[in-house]
Scaffold this active site. Sequence first.
Site, PDB file in Angstrom:
ATOM      1  N   ARG A  49       0.830  -1.209   0.000  1.00  0.00           N
ATOM      2  CA  ARG A  49       0.000   0.000   0.000  1.00  0.00           C
ATOM      3  C   ARG A  49       0.865   1.259   0.000  1.00  0.00           C
ATOM      4  O   ARG A  49       1.955   1.278   0.576  1.00  0.00           O
ATOM      5  CB  ARG A  49      -0.905   0.022   1.239  1.00  0.00           C
ATOM      6  CG  ARG A  49      -1.963  -1.028   1.225  1.00  0.00           C
ATOM      7  CD  ARG A  49      -2.579  -1.218   2.611  1.00  0.00           C
ATOM      8  NE  ARG A  49      -3.190  -2.526   2.656  1.00  0.00           N
ATOM      9  CZ  ARG A  49      -4.433  -2.779   2.268  1.00  0.00           C
ATOM     10  NH1 ARG A  49      -5.199  -1.788   1.857  1.00  0.00           N
ATOM     11  NH2 ARG A  49      -4.905  -4.005   2.293  1.00  0.00           N
ATOM     12  N   THR A  97      -0.354  -3.690   7.388  1.00  0.00           N
ATOM     13  CA  THR A  97      -1.267  -4.125   6.327  1.00  0.00           C
ATOM     14  C   THR A  97      -2.703  -3.872   6.755  1.00  0.00           C
ATOM     15  O   THR A  97      -2.999  -3.793   7.950  1.00  0.00           O
ATOM     16  CB  THR A  97      -1.090  -5.627   6.014  1.00  0.00           C
ATOM     17  OG1 THR A  97      -1.935  -5.991   4.920  1.00  0.00           O
ATOM     18  CG2 THR A  97      -1.446  -6.500   7.212  1.00  0.00           C
ATOM     19  N   ALA A  98      -3.584  -3.760   5.769  1.00  0.00           N
ATOM     20  CA  ALA A  98      -5.025  -3.784   6.043  1.00  0.00           C
ATOM     21  C   ALA A  98      -5.636  -4.978   5.328  1.00  0.00           C
ATOM     22  O   ALA A  98      -6.817  -4.972   4.974  1.00  0.00           O
ATOM     23  CB  ALA A  98      -5.695  -2.487   5.615  1.00  0.00           C
ATOM     24  N   SER A  99      -4.796  -5.989   5.069  1.00  0.00           N
ATOM     25  CA  SER A  99      -5.252  -7.274   4.539  1.00  0.00           C
ATOM     26  C   SER A  99      -6.045  -7.118   3.241  1.00  0.00           C
ATOM     27  O   SER A  99      -5.515  -6.660   2.241  1.00  0.00           O
ATOM     28  CB  SER A  99      -6.062  -8.005   5.612  1.00  0.00           C
ATOM     29  OG  SER A  99      -6.364  -9.315   5.215  1.00  0.00           O
ATOM     30  N   HIS A 100      -7.342  -7.466   3.266  1.00  0.00           N
ATOM     31  CA  HIS A 100      -8.158  -7.501   2.052  1.00  0.00           C
ATOM     32  C   HIS A 100      -8.879  -6.181   1.778  1.00  0.00           C
ATOM     33  O   HIS A 100      -9.636  -6.084   0.809  1.00  0.00           O
ATOM     34  CB  HIS A 100      -9.204  -8.616   2.167  1.00  0.00           C
ATOM     35  CG  HIS A 100     -10.142  -8.426   3.320  1.00  0.00           C
ATOM     36  ND1 HIS A 100      -9.805  -8.770   4.608  1.00  0.00           N
ATOM     37  CD2 HIS A 100     -11.387  -7.899   3.383  1.00  0.00           C
ATOM     38  CE1 HIS A 100     -10.813  -8.479   5.410  1.00  0.00           C
ATOM     39  NE2 HIS A 100     -11.786  -7.948   4.691  1.00  0.00           N
TER      40      HIS A 100
END
Length: 448
Positions: A49, A97-100
């Site tokens: 990101r 992270t914010a994953s999905h």
Amino acid sequence: MNIQKIFKNYDIRGLVPKEINSKIAFEFGKGFASYLGNFGKIVVGRDIRKSSEKLKNSLVDGLIHAGCDVIDIGLSTSDMVAWSVKNLKADGGVMITASHLSQEWNGFKFFQSDGRIYGMEELKQNLLPLLKNKKILNSRKGRIENNEITEDYISSIISRIQRINGKKSLSGMKIVFDGFNGMGSIVVPKILKRLNADVIEINTNLNKGFAKPPEPKEETMKEISQKVLELKADLGIACDGDADRVLFVDDNGNFVPGDETLIFAAMKYVNSNQNVVFSLDVSQKLVKYLEEKKRCRVVYSKIGDFFVTENMLKYKAVFGGQPNGHMKDPNFVLYDSGPFFATFLPSLLSYLEKKLSELRRTLPSYYKFTKSIHHKNPKVAIKKLIKKVKEKNCEILSELDGIKFNYQNSTFLIRPSGTENNLRLIAESEDEESVKSGLEEVIKWIEL
């Protein structure tokens, strides 16, 4: 801003920069170091990101100013952080992270010294009070070490899988991999190619941002399904944004529900009288099939990686997971690994000399239906529903999180949402008609 708002059910995440920013990242680094005693080694990794590198730098700054040394592994999957913590004998780890979720979100996952993720209740109770403590800064400043662990991580996956499935090559197997422009792209194709598979990559360019929401599920895997059919591939594989989840498409281009993947893996891992742990939302019909075939015990867990892991440790389970693509082998690492199981399933097919569609035909048929029902007070509704289920003398399978029960040849799981005023309902039976007949009555039991 109310910082408690970013403490979600399973990790810490928020909108950038309103809820997650460099200042917050510094405080989290400082607070986590203090929680661990202001010393030791912390592994830090990040996803692709746009905000992740800046957040990582601020988090690392907080960690070293509070006295911790940092091992920076750079771009990584979440399980690479967990694996590194365990194998580098670190005291903890953090993945940015914010994953999905989409680009405008970011967050943190915190790992314990054995690679397990921290539970959110523990972080709320112990980390939250430390975030604004100005006295945490240490006279001893920590050091930063850059460590490229990718090759060792890949070798570890191959070694473990070959111990399970044998050393058979994937030569002649054509695999389509959809990276969703996420972190699985940096390792999954490499591993499969090293095992001599013919790999066709789609959405693996990390510089393009997310071409679609980085969450593999039936609706978002149409592209890979078409590509499998077009290229006459043996299977398709897709990972989410931080690659702690993996889902599959079979050789006929059909989406493979995660329930089925859990059973395929468990059938290989488990022996008689051993335990596996699945989250409550797994197919009851497939659980019964597994228990009868392998004479093993399936232990139910609340939904969420932390809860599955804790139950795996409690019951000494050899395998565990959830039907949304989370799976873990405790002998590899105590965290969900998309890259590991993206390699495991093709290896299993090679070992069995079967197509994925053939393997699917060995399972009993079932139909699964999901629905969200709005309710002003979900927890009260669940209490009343449990009373009604007992009045009807239904077979109750679990009350761990809401209630899971059998009624009129169908299985129902109804639980409160952790984020909205909704009830989550899953109904399952042999076919759609059977589900519908029981579903109408069960919904009437819920006082709207």
